[in-house]
Scaffold this motif. Sequence first.
Motif, PDB file in Angstrom:
ATOM      1  N   GLY A  14       0.810  -1.201   0.000  1.00  0.00           N
ATOM      2  CA  GLY A  14       0.000   0.000   0.000  1.00  0.00           C
ATOM      3  C   GLY A  14       0.849   1.258   0.000  1.00  0.00           C
ATOM      4  N   PRO A  15       0.210   2.420  -0.046  1.00  0.00           N
ATOM      5  CA  PRO A  15       0.958   3.675  -0.087  1.00  0.00           C
ATOM      6  C   PRO A  15       1.950   3.836   1.054  1.00  0.00           C
ATOM      7  N   GLU A  16       1.648   3.229   2.179  1.00  0.00           N
ATOM      8  CA  GLU A  16       2.499   3.409   3.363  1.00  0.00           C
ATOM      9  C   GLU A  16       3.888   2.787   3.213  1.00  0.00           C
ATOM     10  N   TYR A  44      -0.527   6.756 -13.206  1.00  0.00           N
ATOM     11  CA  TYR A  44      -1.035   5.599 -12.478  1.00  0.00           C
ATOM     12  C   TYR A  44      -0.088   4.406 -12.528  1.00  0.00           C
ATOM     13  N   ILE A  45       0.849   4.419 -13.454  1.00  0.00           N
ATOM     14  CA  ILE A  45       1.870   3.373 -13.454  1.00  0.00           C
ATOM     15  C   ILE A  45       2.666   3.403 -12.145  1.00  0.00           C
ATOM     16  N   ASP A  46       2.745   4.573 -11.500  1.00  0.00           N
ATOM     17  CA  ASP A  46       3.441   4.668 -10.208  1.00  0.00           C
ATOM     18  C   ASP A  46       2.768   3.772  -9.171  1.00  0.00           C
ATOM     19  N   VAL A  47       1.439   3.720  -9.198  1.00  0.00           N
ATOM     20  CA  VAL A  47       0.687   2.860  -8.274  1.00  0.00           C
ATOM     21  C   VAL A  47       0.962   1.392  -8.586  1.00  0.00           C
ATOM     22  N   TYR A  48       0.948   1.044  -9.875  1.00  0.00           N
ATOM     23  CA  TYR A  48       1.204  -0.349 -10.251  1.00  0.00           C
ATOM     24  C   TYR A  48       2.598  -0.795  -9.819  1.00  0.00           C
ATOM     25  N   SER A  51       2.757  -1.013  -5.848  1.00  0.00           N
ATOM     26  CA  SER A  51       2.001  -2.132  -5.287  1.00  0.00           C
ATOM     27  C   SER A  51       2.588  -3.487  -5.657  1.00  0.00           C
ATOM     28  N   GLY A  52       3.459  -3.510  -6.685  1.00  0.00           N
ATOM     29  CA  GLY A  52       4.061  -4.768  -7.105  1.00  0.00           C
ATOM     30  C   GLY A  52       3.374  -5.418  -8.281  1.00  0.00           C
ATOM     31  N   ILE A  53       2.320  -4.773  -8.816  1.00  0.00           N
ATOM     32  CA  ILE A  53       1.689  -5.302 -10.028  1.00  0.00           C
ATOM     33  C   ILE A  53       2.700  -5.293 -11.169  1.00  0.00           C
ATOM     34  N   TYR A  54       3.473  -4.187 -11.251  1.00  0.00           N
ATOM     35  CA  TYR A  54       4.635  -4.118 -12.143  1.00  0.00           C
ATOM     36  C   TYR A  54       5.868  -4.067 -11.239  1.00  0.00           C
TER      37      TYR A  54
END
Length: 326
Positions: A14-16, A44-48, A51-54
């Motif tokens: 998560g963001p934390e 939004y790629i930063d979120v991926y 989070s470990g999606i990428y």
Amino acid sequence: MTAATRIRLDSFGGPEVMTLEQVDLPAPAAGEAQVRQTAVGFNYIDVYQRSGIYPLPTPTGLGHEAAGVVEAVGAGVTGLKPGDRVAYINAGIGAYADRRIVPADKLVPVPDGVSDEAAAALIFKGLTAQYLIRKTHNVGPGDTILVHAAAGGVGQILSAWAKALGATVIGTAGGPEKVAIAKAAGCDVAIDYRQEDWPEQVLAATSGKKVRVAYDSVGEATFLKTLDLIAPFGLMVSFGAASGPAPAIGPELLNKKGCLFLTRPSIFPHNADPAVLKANAAELFAAISAGIVKPAIAARFPLAEAVEAHRTAEARTTAGSILLIP
């Protein structure tokens, strides 16, 4: 050595999981420049990636784009000096920082008519729109195009720019509020693709004439139906997958749908050559200066509040770009 503050990830989640760290930057080596960053873009790629999606090798930074001022250059760097305003994409992950050492050939000059915030907010999304409407297909008068997710960051830029180039723009978006945003961005017609009959609405808007090009960043939910809306010998551009990956298809289906062309382009190959990157960015900045492409900045967060910026992005409560301000 110069002190710098940056965001670091040691694990995914998560963001934390993002933490702030202080580091000492060495002097820029040959071919490098030190940049004091004034605005950092969010995608939004930063979120991926966070989070470990990428997944990325850890420890790692985050972020692909920023604008700022050159503070120092290494040996062999020409055409760049301290005090120059610059922006970049694809200079290595780690834009979430107040200072960075980056390859000098990844930097593009920011003209006086473009603010640092506009450059940081628009360079990634704007260069995506630029290659789509200038390189993937050179949009011009007489073209009728279909733009899915026309209320999104890239979609708004693409729609406005294509309209300025003389095209008729049919946009789709999810829900009445986003349809209104797409219409305001420049779409001649905006349609809610959550409605079951959206393909019929597209054809009704064009009096039954199919489109020359379809730009699809939605993917699974729209891809196959979109093929039926493209005129013979037209072009299907799949450049994202917000609803999930587009289904795999055989080449014969493109023949049956009208001898269609299909491409899956992306921003980095289009801007891999430094000279091409500078030319593409100059075209984008000219469009910004002319008021064709406009920054829609929804929220600004201090760099130290990157966690909150990601929470806001994931809540999808904003319509526009998010910036981190070092």
